[in-house]
Scaffold this active site. Structure first.
Site, PDB file in Angstrom:
ATOM      1  N   ASP A 129       0.839  -1.201   0.000  1.00 47.07           N
ATOM      2  CA  ASP A 129       0.000   0.000   0.000  1.00 47.07           C
ATOM      3  C   ASP A 129       0.872   1.250   0.000  1.00 47.07           C
ATOM      4  O   ASP A 129       1.968   1.240  -0.535  1.00 47.07           O
ATOM      5  CB  ASP A 129      -0.936  -0.041   1.217  1.00 47.07           C
ATOM      6  CG  ASP A 129      -2.318   0.532   0.914  1.00 47.07           C
ATOM      7  OD1 ASP A 129      -2.400   1.715   0.550  1.00 47.07           O
ATOM      8  OD2 ASP A 129      -3.307  -0.206   1.037  1.00 47.07           O
ATOM      9  N   HIS A 178      -3.998   6.038   2.941  1.00 47.19           N
ATOM     10  CA  HIS A 178      -4.633   4.800   2.501  1.00 47.19           C
ATOM     11  C   HIS A 178      -4.020   3.574   3.176  1.00 47.19           C
ATOM     12  O   HIS A 178      -4.727   2.692   3.676  1.00 47.19           O
ATOM     13  CB  HIS A 178      -4.505   4.714   0.978  1.00 47.19           C
ATOM     14  CG  HIS A 178      -5.325   3.679   0.312  1.00 47.19           C
ATOM     15  ND1 HIS A 178      -4.908   2.373   0.178  1.00 47.19           N
ATOM     16  CD2 HIS A 178      -6.534   3.739  -0.302  1.00 47.19           C
ATOM     17  CE1 HIS A 178      -5.814   1.679  -0.484  1.00 47.19           C
ATOM     18  NE2 HIS A 178      -6.818   2.488  -0.789  1.00 47.19           N
ATOM     19  N   SER A 210     -11.267  -0.801  -1.249  1.00 44.65           N
ATOM     20  CA  SER A 210      -9.978  -0.801  -0.558  1.00 44.65           C
ATOM     21  C   SER A 210     -10.154  -0.972   0.941  1.00 44.65           C
ATOM     22  O   SER A 210      -9.306  -1.553   1.622  1.00 44.65           O
ATOM     23  CB  SER A 210      -9.233   0.516  -0.819  1.00 44.65           C
ATOM     24  OG  SER A 210      -8.668   0.548  -2.092  1.00 44.65           O
TER      25      SER A 210
END
Length: 813
Positions: free
Chosen positions: A201, A298, A623
């Protein structure tokens, strides 16, 4: 990232290398895989694209590519080359890349790579031999075609730029004395113990309490499962539940000195070589840190969701949302940063060759689970990353991937490989609500996490307070610098959703002196509880614009709760943005997505760099759903360390339950939900599992037209816990094998409207660990042609119900 990027900068892609500006164009053997229809037909298979390439109709751009060769990588090589024994190791054992057999086979693979490259005048940029047998290089169109014609080459793919696509733990029933952790996984302190979850990520925020841990000391005495020990200054080891050893490295970089790893985060690496080669410095974000540090937020969000610490108090936007935990709080985390922030959206993302390098390291380090909340393609199972994951799964790694954020359109689901678990997103909470109360008595409720309310302020449409030079369409969107402070100050501004990032709209309202915002979906869509710059309610009813237009003197109040008195939306519902099946790969004979998990307004760790000093934030997307399944996999592997990745996937899928619609009624839409919503209270005791491994997956690839020298397995017959037939003309038979986790007699039943299904045998009696193979014959009855019939196959015993989703599309003979 959020499911609707809502950004548009036409023309900027011309400033990037050509390969980054095109979609995934896959060169297979002598062909190019082209687009396929949403309802897969006989010609949509991957190997059938070869004829298109020979015709020369598909242009190829010069650029960065990954060339994959047919020989197995070290992770799955079991022998066959004279003088070089196999290098694959049993589950729980670590591959030794420096061992004599590994060195010999590595040299063998690299020699064949150099031979293939030299024959076409290609200079290799980077070589991969562990998780995938491939090399990256800058290629011309002629070199691409030449390599594709080489019998030793499996596929040539662009080194594509991929995108990273309050308590969910309470919603899933995990904590508490009667919770899932306590009842099924030995309690919170053992939930995922001895398991390492790898996160591919944007990095992580080491100061976030979800990632807090103790300083790791050198080993004194014998190692114990789940207790880390320091090997070197920046190297941490841990004995795993399956008997293997994880060894992680904390790599220093910008703002990260390599001492940040601890008893929670055992390793942190970063991969920027391909990104830096592809994206010039002027197109990189000045905030980005070339280190494991997370700038975007994220990676911190997904990592904390999967395996963050327990009992972390989350405060966002000044509002206390109580305590939350990762799905597997006793599991450890390994960070592999592969995604980078660009100065423009087109330069933001993750290069596949960097991802391949990270997957290799993750397998070598010894992770048990990988989370991949990053975009993929929707029409193939054999891109470079997918094949690297195949070999990771063959080495015992369970891989959870995001299904994509291109819903509600059919045929948009990503990550079709049967070795992957593709995860759709659902709503899970209906308490994050606010209301816009108009002075004429009208009320419009929607999503909101405002910490302060607004009372009796004028409410206006954005276009009525626009700057003189602003275009009406841009002003209606509250695009940057489109509002006039002289007109907007002190007012609540109504902004249309679309194009511009949602939080940027409230930033513009604040810049212009506005005191609140009502964000309006002009067409049905998700409602997102973002942290805005001004108090905001996100509504799904565009009628509010009509009311404000008809009553120019209205005032409004923004309330932090739903004051309408209307029934709250039922949960879980499939998220509007969640990508839908059918998959366009393998002629529609695979069913995707696999399962659904919470993915709307999920609160978890973020980066204070990218979130204006906030440590926690709300994000929506598949996600956010995928790490719930990665964490679920960690729970199962902590309890059943010898289970295969396919068994973990099967247990999660066959115990899932249907989602609901807006009226609260159960909906069995397998192309939206896959098997259904994950149910942690049930997946630890699945009754039966559909197991599979490298032989199944290599047979599948052979069946797709790749010459691997093994017996072919049709896509419809791959041993997954779902069934799909993209074109049923008359009758077809599929084959599956189940293995008993719980002994018993199981009876089969199929529910499939308009289709006759016969299971043989329809009853099996199995001891624990015993397997049985069965067939299901589907025959068209009264079902409409060219329309999918959806249903399920369920094996039932006195203790268990083992349900698999089924989708069959009848066609004319």
């Amino acid at each position: 990232m959020t499911p609707h990027p809502e950004t548009s900068r036409p023309g900027l892609s011309r400033r990037l290398p050509a390969v980054l500006a095109v979609g995934l164009a896959m060169v297979i053997s002598q062909g190019i895989a082209g687009p396929t229809a949403a309802a897969p037909g006989p010609s949509s298979g991957q190997a059938s694209a070869q004829a298109a390439a020979r015709s020369g109709d598909s242009p190829l751009d010069d650029g960065r590519y990954i060339v994959m060769l047919k020989d197995k990588p070290l992770a799955t090589y079991s022998g066959g080359v004279p003088g070089i024994p196999g290098t694959a190791v049993p589950k729980g054992k670590k591959l030794d890349p420096s061992g004599p057999n590994s060195r010999k086979y590595d040299a063998h693979l690299k020699a064949k790579q150099r031979q293939a490259a030299a024959a076409k005048g290609v200079t290799i940029t980077r070589s991969f031999t562990l998780a995938v047998n491939a090399f990256s290089a800058v290629l011309s169109a002629a070199q691409i075609k030449g390599l594709a014609s080489d019998n030793n080459v499996l596929a040539v793919v662009p080194d594509s730029l991929r995108k990273p696509d309050y308590s969910t733990s309470d919603f899933l029933g995990l904590p508490g004395g009667d919770g899932v952790w306590e009842k099924h996984f030995g309690g919170e302190s053992d939930a995922g113990k001895g398991v390492v979850v790898g996160m591919l990520d944007t990095g992580y925020s080491p100061d976030n309490p979800f990632f807090a841990g103790d300083e790791v000391k050198s080993l004194s005495g014998r190692s114990k499962v789940g207790e880390p020990f320091r090997l070197q200054d920046n190297v941490i080891g841990m004995q795993k539940a399956n008997g293997g050893t994880f060894v992680g490295t904390c790599v220093s970089g910008d703002g990260f000195d390599g001492t940040e790893c601890n008893s929670k985060v055992l390793g942190a690496r970063f991969y920027d070589q391909a990104y830096k080669a592809a994206v010039p410095p002027e197109l990189r974000s000045p905030l980005e840190k070339f280190s494991p540090l997370d700038v975007n937020g994220h990676g911190s969000h997904t990592g904390s969701t999967a395996a963050g610490n327990s009992d972390v108090t989350q405060v966002a936007g000044g509002r206390d949302f109580g305590k939350s935990s990762g799905v597997a709080p006793a599991a450890k985390i390994a960070v592999y940063k592969v995604c980078w922030e660009g100065a423009v959206p087109e330069a933001t993302g993750c290069l596949e060759s960097d991802i391949l390098n990270a997957i290799q390291d993750a397998v070598l380090d010894g992770v048990d689970v990988l989370n991949y909340s990053i975009s993929g393609n929707n029409n193939s199972t054999v891109d470079a990353v997918s094949l690297a994951f195949l070999n990771a799964a063959a080495a015992g790694v369970f891989v959870a991937t995001s299904a994509g954020n291109s819903g509600p359109f059919a045929g948009t689901v990503n990550h079709a490989g049967p070795w992957l678990t593709s995860v759709a997103a659902s709503t899970f909470d209906n308490s994050l609500r606010g209301t816009a109360e108009l002075s004429n008595g009208a009320k419009f409720a929607g999503a909101s996490v405002m910490s302060t309310e607004v009372n009796s302020k004028p409410i206006v449409l954005a276009v009525t307070v626009k700057a003189a030079a602003a275009v009406d369409a841009n002003a209606a969107l509250c695009a940057p610098d489109t509002l006039d402070p002289a007109k907007a100050a002190g007012k609540i501004v109504v902004c249309d959703r679309g194009v511009v990032p949602r939080v940027a709209k409230s930033e513009e309202v604040k810049r212009a002196g506005g005191v609140g915002m009502v964000l309006v979906n002009l067409t049905p869509g998700s409602l997102d509880a973002d942290l805005h710059s001004v108090p905001t309610v996100h509504v799904d009813d565009p009628k509010i614009k009509d009311v404000v237009t008809a009553n120019p003197g209205l005032t409004a109040s923004l309330k932090a709760t739903d004051t309408t008195g209307a029934k709250l939306p039922p949960v879980p519902q499939i998220a509007e943005f969640s990508s839908r099946g059918p998959t366009l790969a393998s002629d529609g004979d695979l069913l995707k997505p696999d399962v659904t998990a919470p993915g709307v307004a999920v609160l978890a760790a973020v980066s204070p760099i990218g979130f204006k000093g906030e440590d926690f934030g709300f994000l929506s997307g598949t996600s956010m759903a995928a790490p719930h399944i990665a964490g679920s996999g960690a729970l199962l592997l902590g309890k059943n360390p010898q289970w295969s990745p396919a068994a973990v996937k099967s247990a999660i899928m066959t115990t899932a339950h249907d989602l609901v619609n807006a009226d609260g009624a159960a909906v069995h839409d397998v192309f939206a939900q896959g098997a259904g919503h994950v149910d942690p209270a049930k997946f630890s005791s699945p009754g039966l599992v559909y197991d599979a491994g490298i032989a199944d997956w290599m047979g599948f690839l052979q069946g797709q037209g790749f010459q691997l020298g093994v017996a072919p397995i049709a896509a419809k017959d791959v041993n997954v816990p779902s069934i799909a037939l993209g074109a049923l003309a008359g009758s077809q038979t599929v084959t599956r094998t189940v293995t008993a986790v719980t002994a018993g007699t199981y009876r089969a039943a199929v529910t499939l409207p308009g289709i006759t299904a016969t299971v043989s045998p329809a009853e099996v009696t199995l001891a624990e660990g015993e397997s049985a193979t069965f067939t299901v014959t589907f025959t068209t009855a009264r079902a409409a042609l060219d329309t999918y019939s959806m249903g399920s196959l369920t094996w039932t015993s006195s203790e268990n119900s083992v349900r698999s989703p089924v989708a069959v599309r009848p066609v004319a003979p």
